[in-house]
Design a protein around this motif. Structure first.
Motif, mmCIF file in Angstrom:
data_model
loop_
_atom_site.group_PDB
_atom_site.id
_atom_site.type_symbol
_atom_site.label_atom_id
_atom_site.label_comp_id
_atom_site.label_asym_id
_atom_site.label_seq_id
_atom_site.Cartn_x
_atom_site.Cartn_y
_atom_site.Cartn_z
ATOM 1 N N ARG A 212 9.053 -16.599 -8.680
ATOM 2 C CA ARG A 212 10.000 -15.653 -8.097
ATOM 3 C C ARG A 212 11.084 -15.199 -9.079
ATOM 4 O O ARG A 212 11.936 -14.377 -8.724
ATOM 5 N N LEU A 213 11.038 -15.700 -10.322
ATOM 6 C CA LEU A 213 12.077 -15.344 -11.283
ATOM 7 C C LEU A 213 12.131 -13.841 -11.545
ATOM 8 O O LEU A 213 13.200 -13.281 -11.813
ATOM 9 N N GLY A 214 10.995 -13.175 -11.451
ATOM 10 C CA GLY A 214 10.950 -11.733 -11.679
ATOM 11 C C GLY A 214 11.727 -10.926 -10.665
ATOM 12 O O GLY A 214 12.013 -9.742 -10.892
ATOM 13 N N GLU A 215 12.091 -11.547 -9.540
ATOM 14 C CA GLU A 215 12.873 -10.858 -8.515
ATOM 15 C C GLU A 215 14.368 -10.828 -8.845
ATOM 16 O O GLU A 215 15.131 -10.117 -8.184
ATOM 17 N N ILE A 216 14.788 -11.611 -9.836
ATOM 18 C CA ILE A 216 16.215 -11.663 -10.182
ATOM 19 C C ILE A 216 16.574 -10.417 -10.989
ATOM 20 O O ILE A 216 16.114 -10.238 -12.121
ATOM 21 N N ALA A 217 17.394 -9.572 -10.404
ATOM 22 C CA ALA A 217 17.706 -8.286 -11.029
ATOM 23 C C ALA A 217 19.001 -8.318 -11.839
ATOM 24 O O ALA A 217 19.204 -7.478 -12.719
ATOM 25 N N CYS A 218 19.896 -9.265 -11.548
ATOM 26 C CA CYS A 218 21.193 -9.253 -12.226
ATOM 27 C C CYS A 218 21.053 -9.782 -13.660
ATOM 28 O O CYS A 218 20.129 -10.539 -13.971
#
Length: 277
Positions: A212-218
């Protein structure tokens, strides 16, 4: 209510909607930074970040340093389990009670896993993310192969606990240069350790969040000690390749506590990241 520990400052308390009470330090004015400490015997927000958060107050930031549920001066319920989402829930309800709306998160170890999951759950609230050897990047069993975990097992199962045993684990398991481990640090952690129960350690579960790391946008800044003994170094590339907008600093002659062992480097680089991205 936790008893006061000599040298460990007492701040304010948040009464949460879930019925628990969380202790936190709240200092300074300006953009908000929330510091999330790691796990381990006698851990607390101040003990993890005492070389960092006062400096950021001087730089014009408002710092919030909670004691995680089960740690520090916060509640230590022995009739609940401690999955990662419970930590996230308590941190979120604390910040809602305080009334802050946007903030940057700083987290190491367990605090890093909480910061990652918090950012995934509440992406609109997190401006920037700063991680130091975070948890949540491996299957739980993989951590127990690490030399620091072997030290922890040896120290904590070989006889009655005493301050000397706790100090032995900190020196051999958590740091590269043990000159940073002084009597005051051991006293702080021993004082809290005596008030803890085993529930937080025996029931803590941290899922692997790599997918799920790819979901981190900041924007994200991560630190990793080259001489880390607690976290498998496979986590380095999982972070580097997983988070789309990340700056990663590898620190030589450094164990699990980059913010303690290399406090000036950590503070400077984190400040530059907060100011310039």
């Amino acid at each position: 209510m936790s008893e006061r520990v000599a040298g460990l400052p007492e701040g304010q308390y948040a009464d949460l909607d879930n019925g628990h009470r969380i202790h936190y330090l709240d200092q300074g004015q300006g953009p908000v930074i929330v510091f999330l400490h790691g796990s381990g015997s006698g851990a607390s927000g101040h003990s993890n970040f005492k070389y960092n958060y006062p400096w950021f107050v001087e730089q014009g930031y408002r710092v919030i340093v909670p004691d995680l549920i089960g740690y520090g001066y916060s509640d230590k319920p022995d009739d609940v389990e401690y999955p990662l989402d419970f930590f996230v829930e308590c941190v979120h309800q604390t910040l809602q009670t305080i009334g802050v709306e946007r903030y940057s998160l700083v987290g190491n170890s367990l605090g890093g896993a909480i910061a990652i999951k918090y950012t995934l759950d509440y992406p609109s609230l997190v401006e920037k993310l700063i991680l130091m050897a975070p948890g949540g990047l491996e299957q739980q069993a993989d951590y127990f192969t690490m030399p620091g975990m072997q030290v922890m097992k040896e120290v904590f199962t070989s006889g009655p606990m005493a301050p000397e045993r706790l100090e032995d684990f900190i020196r051999r398991g958590l740091v590269y240069d043990d000159s940073v481990v002084d009597a005051h640090l051991v006293s702080e952690r021993w004082g809290i350790f005596q008030q803890q129960n085993s529930q937080v350690i025996t029931t803590m579960t941290v899922p692997e969040l790599t997918d799920r790391l790819g979901e981190i946008a900041c924007p994200t800044l991560a630190f990793w000690g080259v001489n880390e003994k607690m976290m498998p170094e496979t986590g380095i590339m999982k972070l580097a390749k997983g988070i789309p907008d990340i700056r990663l600093t590898l620190v030589s002659q450094c164990g699990h506590w980059v913010m303690v062992e290399h406090r000036e480097l950590f503070n400077r680089q984190t400040l530059d990241f907060l100011q310039n991205g």
